[in-house]
Design a protein around this motif. Structure first.
Motif, short mmCIF file in Angstrom:
data_model
loop_
_atom_site.label_atom_id
_atom_site.label_comp_id
_atom_site.label_asym_id
_atom_site.label_seq_id
_atom_site.Cartn_x
_atom_site.Cartn_y
_atom_site.Cartn_z
N SER A 24 92.55 90.03 6.60
CA SER A 24 91.15 90.36 6.33
C SER A 24 90.32 89.11 6.05
CB SER A 24 91.05 91.32 5.14
OG SER A 24 91.54 90.70 3.94
N VAL A 25 90.96 88.03 5.57
CA VAL A 25 90.23 86.78 5.33
C VAL A 25 89.56 86.30 6.61
CG1 VAL A 25 90.54 84.31 4.83
CG2 VAL A 25 91.63 86.02 3.37
N ILE A 26 90.21 86.53 7.73
CA ILE A 26 89.73 86.01 9.01
C ILE A 26 88.57 86.83 9.55
CG2 ILE A 26 90.41 85.56 11.40
CD1 ILE A 26 93.29 85.22 10.34
N VAL A 27 88.63 88.15 9.39
CA VAL A 27 87.66 89.02 10.09
C VAL A 27 86.68 89.72 9.16
CG1 VAL A 27 89.19 89.39 12.05
CG2 VAL A 27 89.34 90.92 10.07
N ARG A 28 86.78 89.51 7.87
CA ARG A 28 85.93 90.26 6.93
C ARG A 28 84.44 90.11 7.26
NH1 ARG A 28 87.46 92.27 2.19
NH2 ARG A 28 89.33 90.94 2.18
N GLU A 29 84.00 88.87 7.49
CA GLU A 29 82.58 88.65 7.77
C GLU A 29 82.17 89.25 9.11
OE1 GLU A 29 80.27 87.46 5.73
OE2 GLU A 29 81.89 87.47 4.24
N ARG A 30 83.06 89.20 10.09
CA ARG A 30 82.75 89.79 11.40
C ARG A 30 82.64 91.31 11.30
NH1 ARG A 30 83.44 86.50 15.94
NH2 ARG A 30 84.20 84.40 15.51
N VAL A 31 83.45 91.91 10.45
CA VAL A 31 83.35 93.36 10.22
C VAL A 31 82.02 93.68 9.54
CG1 VAL A 31 84.31 95.32 8.95
CG2 VAL A 31 85.83 93.78 10.22
N LYS A 32 81.62 92.87 8.57
CA LYS A 32 80.34 93.10 7.88
C LYS A 32 79.16 93.00 8.85
CE LYS A 32 81.57 91.47 3.23
NZ LYS A 32 81.30 90.42 2.20
N ARG A 33 79.27 92.06 9.82
CA ARG A 33 78.18 91.87 10.78
C ARG A 33 78.22 92.91 11.91
NH1 ARG A 33 79.67 86.23 10.32
NH2 ARG A 33 80.66 86.35 12.38
N GLY A 34 79.25 93.74 11.93
CA GLY A 34 79.34 94.76 12.96
C GLY A 34 79.92 94.29 14.27
N GLU A 35 80.48 93.09 14.31
CA GLU A 35 81.09 92.59 15.54
C GLU A 35 82.45 93.22 15.78
OE1 GLU A 35 81.29 88.36 15.27
OE2 GLU A 35 79.17 88.13 14.77
N LEU A 36 83.12 93.61 14.70
CA LEU A 36 84.41 94.29 14.74
C LEU A 36 84.36 95.51 13.82
CD1 LEU A 36 86.88 91.27 14.46
CD2 LEU A 36 86.66 92.77 16.45
N CYS A 37 85.27 96.42 14.06
CA CYS A 37 85.39 97.58 13.17
C CYS A 37 86.85 97.75 12.77
CB CYS A 37 84.92 98.85 13.87
SG CYS A 37 83.14 98.92 14.13
N ARG A 38 87.04 98.23 11.57
CA ARG A 38 88.40 98.52 11.11
C ARG A 38 88.90 99.82 11.69
NH1 ARG A 38 89.53 98.05 4.83
NH2 ARG A 38 91.61 98.48 5.68
N VAL A 39 90.22 99.92 11.80
CA VAL A 39 90.89 101.18 12.07
C VAL A 39 91.76 101.46 10.85
CG1 VAL A 39 92.41 102.47 13.59
CG2 VAL A 39 90.94 100.68 14.54
N TYR A 40 91.55 102.61 10.22
CA TYR A 40 92.26 102.93 8.98
C TYR A 40 93.51 103.74 9.34
CZ TYR A 40 87.85 101.50 6.95
OH TYR A 40 86.73 100.78 6.61
N VAL A 41 94.65 103.07 9.23
CA VAL A 41 95.92 103.71 9.58
C VAL A 41 96.49 104.36 8.33
CG1 VAL A 41 98.26 103.33 10.44
CG2 VAL A 41 96.33 102.08 11.45
N ASP A 42 96.67 105.65 8.38
CA ASP A 42 97.11 106.41 7.21
C ASP A 42 98.46 105.93 6.69
OD1 ASP A 42 94.81 107.95 7.42
OD2 ASP A 42 95.80 109.47 8.68
N ASP A 43 98.54 105.83 5.37
CA ASP A 43 99.78 105.51 4.66
C ASP A 43 100.33 104.12 4.97
OD1 ASP A 43 99.81 108.11 3.51
OD2 ASP A 43 100.78 108.89 5.32
N VAL A 44 99.50 103.25 5.52
CA VAL A 44 99.93 101.88 5.79
C VAL A 44 98.96 100.92 5.10
CG1 VAL A 44 100.24 100.08 7.53
CG2 VAL A 44 101.02 102.42 7.99
N GLN A 45 99.48 100.19 4.16
CA GLN A 45 98.68 99.18 3.48
C GLN A 45 99.55 97.95 3.27
OE1 GLN A 45 97.09 100.18 -0.44
NE2 GLN A 45 95.25 98.95 -0.03
N LEU A 46 99.29 96.93 4.07
CA LEU A 46 100.08 95.71 4.01
C LEU A 46 99.22 94.55 3.54
CD1 LEU A 46 102.14 95.98 7.31
CD2 LEU A 46 102.90 96.49 4.99
N TYR A 47 99.88 93.56 2.94
CA TYR A 47 99.18 92.40 2.41
C TYR A 47 99.75 91.13 3.02
CZ TYR A 47 97.10 95.52 -0.99
OH TYR A 47 96.38 96.53 -1.59
N ASN A 48 98.89 90.18 3.16
CA ASN A 48 99.25 88.87 3.66
C ASN A 48 99.35 87.91 2.47
OD1 ASN A 48 99.86 87.26 5.90
ND2 ASN A 48 97.82 86.37 5.92
#
Length: 296
Positions: free
Chosen positions: A244-268
């Protein structure tokens, strides 16, 4: 050559007087005279000659005095360098960094570090996770800044976690899964744009499939850099699994969108890696301390 005697001669030449040299060095005048005589015998040159009640330098003595001055000036520089090196205000740091910290974290860290330790030279090798650890274990770098969680860590490596951030699935805004909640099985049916083999994030995605007993994703487009992979997804092709560090700002600007995968939450995990049982230079310790205080 007797450097102690040469130092005595250097002091005589600098003060212009044996008595003053003896006082400055806290040595008796006869002792200095004996040492100078031995030095002249060793060099086979007369360095001093009488002049009235005092002494003066011979022509050879003047040349030797000039060279001695340079020698002891260099000695002073070496002593100063060693002191600065011990304090970490000078020296060299060579580090390997994976793409995420190299592109998104290191610029800020290095700028802050160089403002405080301007004379420390830094060499950065940007590479994938596997190569970063390889360079560290083979003593090609002093430390490694690692983004991801390796499946296996060499027993000779110490890994200190700095912070964690989420791993996101992202697609272009016009993708059917944009901003939707779906299952992992559905997500794995998509075409993926990913980094090359050796990338820790790619390995995390494959490990995720193994954990849930799902077929490996179809990686239909592969790049050796983060920027290119993200740009391909923004352009409308495939999905990416990324920090998310890499794409957070691009998601905020609407250039990318998240896909919310159920029951999967991973951390870097962003970590600094060093060789176990091996002391770091003072400069390298200062760098790690700065990163601990300002992780992002």
């Amino acid at each position: 050559m007797n450097l102690h005697a040469l130092r005595l001669f250097h002091t005589i030449a600098a003060t212009g007087n044996v008595t003053r040299a003896a006082e400055q060095l806290n040595i008796s005048q006869p002792a200095i005279t004996v040492q100078i005589k031995k030095l002249e015998k060793e060099l086979r040159l007369q360095l001093l000659q009488p002049m009235g009640r005092g002494i003066t330098l011979t022509a050879a003595g003047k040349d030797i005095a000039s060279m001695a001055a340079r020698l002891f000036a260099v000695e002073q520089q070496i002593e100063q360098f060693c002191e600065q090196y011990e304090q970490g205000t000078t020296g060299q740091i060579t580090l390997a960094a994976t793409y995420l910290p190299s592109h998104f974290l290191l610029p800020g860290w290095l700028s802050r570090f160089k403002r405080q330790y301007e004379d420390v030279e830094l060499t950065i090798h940007t590479t994938n996770s596997a190569d970063a650890l390889h360079m560290l274990t083979h003593v090609q770098v002093d430390l490694a800044i690692y983004g991801g969680v390796p499946e296996r860590v060499n027993e000779w490596i110490d890994m200190e976690e700095l912070f964690r951030d989420e791993l996101w699935f992202v697609v272009a805004p016009d993708h059917p899964f944009a901003d939707r909640h779906i299952s992992l099985a559905e997500m794995m049916q998509q075409s993926f744009v990913m980094r090359e083999q050796g990338s820790s994030t790619r390995e995390r995605l494959l490990s995720l499939c193994r954990t849930y007993n799902l077929p490996a994703p179809r990686i239909t487009l592969q790049f050796n850099g983060l920027h290119e992979a993200i740009e391909a997804v923004i352009a409308g092709y495939g999905a990416n699994f990324v920090s998310s560090v890499i794409v957070r700002e691009r998601v905020k600007r609407g250039e990318l969108c998240r896909v919310y995968v159920d029951d999967v939450q991973l951390y870097n995990t962003i970590a600094v890696c060093t060789r176990s049982q091996e002391p770091l230079s003072a400069a390298a310790r200062h760098f790690i301390e700065l990163v601990r205080e300002h992780p992002f």
